[in-house]
Each structure stands twice: as structure tokens, then as C-alpha cells.
Motif scaffolding. Structure first.
Motif, PDB file in Angstrom:
ATOM      1  N   TYR A 124       0.839  -1.199   0.000  1.00  0.00           N
ATOM      2  CA  TYR A 124       0.000   0.000   0.000  1.00  0.00           C
ATOM      3  C   TYR A 124       0.877   1.253   0.000  1.00  0.00           C
ATOM      4  O   TYR A 124       0.678   2.168  -0.797  1.00  0.00           O
ATOM      5  CB  TYR A 124      -0.927  -0.016   1.209  1.00  0.00           C
ATOM      6  CG  TYR A 124      -1.953   1.099   1.221  1.00  0.00           C
ATOM      7  CD1 TYR A 124      -3.153   0.961   0.535  1.00  0.00           C
ATOM      8  CD2 TYR A 124      -1.740   2.273   1.937  1.00  0.00           C
ATOM      9  CE1 TYR A 124      -4.110   1.968   0.546  1.00  0.00           C
ATOM     10  CE2 TYR A 124      -2.683   3.283   1.954  1.00  0.00           C
ATOM     11  CZ  TYR A 124      -3.863   3.129   1.249  1.00  0.00           C
ATOM     12  OH  TYR A 124      -4.806   4.127   1.262  1.00  0.00           O
ATOM     13  N   GLN A 125       1.872   1.267   0.876  1.00  0.00           N
ATOM     14  CA  GLN A 125       2.756   2.431   0.955  1.00  0.00           C
ATOM     15  C   GLN A 125       3.562   2.620  -0.326  1.00  0.00           C
ATOM     16  O   GLN A 125       3.914   3.746  -0.677  1.00  0.00           O
ATOM     17  CB  GLN A 125       3.657   2.323   2.170  1.00  0.00           C
ATOM     18  CG  GLN A 125       2.886   2.526   3.472  1.00  0.00           C
ATOM     19  CD  GLN A 125       3.723   2.328   4.709  1.00  0.00           C
ATOM     20  OE1 GLN A 125       4.448   1.344   4.829  1.00  0.00           O
ATOM     21  NE2 GLN A 125       3.619   3.257   5.657  1.00  0.00           N
ATOM     22  N   ALA A 126       3.819   1.551  -1.053  1.00  0.00           N
ATOM     23  CA  ALA A 126       4.536   1.645  -2.331  1.00  0.00           C
ATOM     24  C   ALA A 126       3.687   2.333  -3.408  1.00  0.00           C
ATOM     25  O   ALA A 126       4.220   2.757  -4.437  1.00  0.00           O
ATOM     26  CB  ALA A 126       4.970   0.259  -2.801  1.00  0.00           C
ATOM     27  N   LEU A 127       2.395   2.477  -3.169  1.00  0.00           N
ATOM     28  CA  LEU A 127       1.512   3.146  -4.124  1.00  0.00           C
ATOM     29  C   LEU A 127       1.550   4.666  -3.995  1.00  0.00           C
ATOM     30  O   LEU A 127       0.985   5.376  -4.830  1.00  0.00           O
ATOM     31  CB  LEU A 127       0.071   2.663  -3.934  1.00  0.00           C
ATOM     32  CG  LEU A 127      -0.202   1.204  -4.260  1.00  0.00           C
ATOM     33  CD1 LEU A 127      -1.613   0.812  -3.833  1.00  0.00           C
ATOM     34  CD2 LEU A 127       0.013   0.940  -5.744  1.00  0.00           C
ATOM     35  N   VAL A 128       2.215   5.180  -2.963  1.00  0.00           N
ATOM     36  CA  VAL A 128       2.285   6.626  -2.761  1.00  0.00           C
ATOM     37  C   VAL A 128       2.893   7.276  -4.004  1.00  0.00           C
ATOM     38  O   VAL A 128       3.914   6.826  -4.528  1.00  0.00           O
ATOM     39  CB  VAL A 128       3.086   6.984  -1.495  1.00  0.00           C
ATOM     40  CG1 VAL A 128       3.379   8.485  -1.433  1.00  0.00           C
ATOM     41  CG2 VAL A 128       2.335   6.540  -0.247  1.00  0.00           C
ATOM     42  N   GLY A 129       2.222   8.318  -4.478  1.00  0.00           N
ATOM     43  CA  GLY A 129       2.672   9.041  -5.662  1.00  0.00           C
ATOM     44  C   GLY A 129       2.118   8.477  -6.961  1.00  0.00           C
ATOM     45  O   GLY A 129       2.383   9.022  -8.035  1.00  0.00           O
ATOM     46  N   LYS A 130       1.333   7.414  -6.862  1.00  0.00           N
ATOM     47  CA  LYS A 130       0.809   6.761  -8.066  1.00  0.00           C
ATOM     48  C   LYS A 130      -0.714   6.870  -8.128  1.00  0.00           C
ATOM     49  O   LYS A 130      -1.386   6.917  -7.106  1.00  0.00           O
ATOM     50  CB  LYS A 130       1.196   5.283  -8.069  1.00  0.00           C
ATOM     51  CG  LYS A 130       2.694   5.074  -8.116  1.00  0.00           C
ATOM     52  CD  LYS A 130       3.040   3.612  -8.060  1.00  0.00           C
ATOM     53  CE  LYS A 130       4.563   3.480  -8.089  1.00  0.00           C
ATOM     54  NZ  LYS A 130       5.009   2.209  -7.599  1.00  0.00           N
ATOM     55  N   GLU A 131      -1.211   6.849  -9.363  1.00  0.00           N
ATOM     56  CA  GLU A 131      -2.650   6.747  -9.530  1.00  0.00           C
ATOM     57  C   GLU A 131      -3.058   5.327  -9.182  1.00  0.00           C
ATOM     58  O   GLU A 131      -2.566   4.378  -9.775  1.00  0.00           O
ATOM     59  CB  GLU A 131      -3.058   7.082 -10.961  1.00  0.00           C
ATOM     60  CG  GLU A 131      -4.559   7.044 -11.159  1.00  0.00           C
ATOM     61  CD  GLU A 131      -4.974   7.503 -12.537  1.00  0.00           C
ATOM     62  OE1 GLU A 131      -5.033   8.727 -12.757  1.00  0.00           O
ATOM     63  OE2 GLU A 131      -5.239   6.626 -13.388  1.00  0.00           O
TER      64      GLU A 131
END
Length: 159
Positions: free
Chosen positions: A15-22
């Protein structure tokens, strides 16, 4: 049970790896006159621009009635359920508010809207509490300008 809880969960790290992504774009949701009228009844706001199509056509530049801005905003919940992932171990999520909310364009009766979600931040406040910030754009089908833009805050709790 809401469909969101039927999604396969992802790890907190994913989930945190999705930061900055659509993260995703929801399906289209119709805002028709019966929905607007029901919302007007719930919040007791029967201003003619929302509930009187004939008068709104004659007396406004909109050409018809328009949705309440807060009606459009409230649809962000179902839109987020469609696209935002569930984190493994989540016991609940709560709305924490907005750092920014702007109503850019009116949504005319009969139009469809959808939400575009970008995860902007996901930080642990406590070992069992995550604060998320999601940038949301609610688009109006066939129009260049969005209905609204928001920085939406949420708290996600873990067992």
C-alpha cells in the motif's frame, strides 16, 4: 457487506509503495434528478437550482438543475470502494476530513461522474493507525473541467 471488503487485501508495504501513483479510476455514476431530489430531502436544501428544472432552465446559466456540491463529494465514498485497495489486517477505516476541497464545475442533472484517485501519503501515526492522504479528482463525463478536486484524509486501523 460492502464490496470493498471482498477484494484480496494487500500488505501495508505494498500500500505504501503506491504513494505518488494513480491507484485507479472508478466507474461512472449517474447524477440524475431523482438522486438530486432525494439528496435535497435528506439535507433539507431545496434551492431551485437543484430541484426545479423549469425554473433552473429559465433563470440560470446552467440550462438545467445542478447537483449539490456535497452530493458530488459524497459519491467519493462509493468511488473509493471501487478502486482503493484494502490493507491486510485492517479492522476499520474512518474519514478524517479534507485538507483541500474545491468545487470546480457544476454537475448538471443527467450527467455521470467518476473519481480518479492518487495516493499522496500513507504514514503510520501509531503501530495500529495509518493516516492516508488521497488526491481525488471527480470528473464529469464529456467535460474538460472536473466537478471537484480534493485532498482527502483517512485513518486506517489495524488489529
Amino acid at each position: 457487506m460492502n464490496e470493498v471488503w471482498k477484494k484480496p487485501p494487500i500488505t501495508l508495504e505494498a500500500y505504501q509503495a503506491l504513494v505518488g501513483k494513480e491507484v485507479g479510476v472508478s466507474s461512472w455514476h449517474l447524477i440524475d434528478q431523482p438522486r438530486i431530489n432525494t439528496y435535497a430531502d435528506v439535507i433539507e436544501d431545496h434551492q431551485f437550482i437543484h430541484v426545479d428544472p423549469e425554473r433552473a432552465a429559465k433563470e440560470t446559466a446552467f440550462g438545467t438543475t445542478i447537483a449539490h456540491g456535497f452530493l458530488t463529494m459524497s459519491l467519493m465514498s462509493i468511488m473509493s470502494y471501487e478502486v482503493m485497495p484494502v490493507i491486510a489486517g485492517t479492522t476499520m477505516g474512518v474519514n478524517y476530513g479534507f485538507d483541500k476541497l474545491r468545487f470546480i464545475s457544476p454537475v448538471r442533472s443527467g450527467k455521470r461522474v467518476r473519481g480518479r484517485f492518487v495516493l499522496a501519503e500513507a504514514k503510520l501515526r501509531k503501530p495500529t493507525e495509518l493516516q492516508s492522504r488521497t488526491n481525488v479528482t471527480v470528473e464529469i463525463e464529456g467535460e474538460d473541467k472536473p466537478a471537484l478536486v480534493a485532498e482527502w484524509l483517512g485513518l486506517i486501523y489495524f488489529a
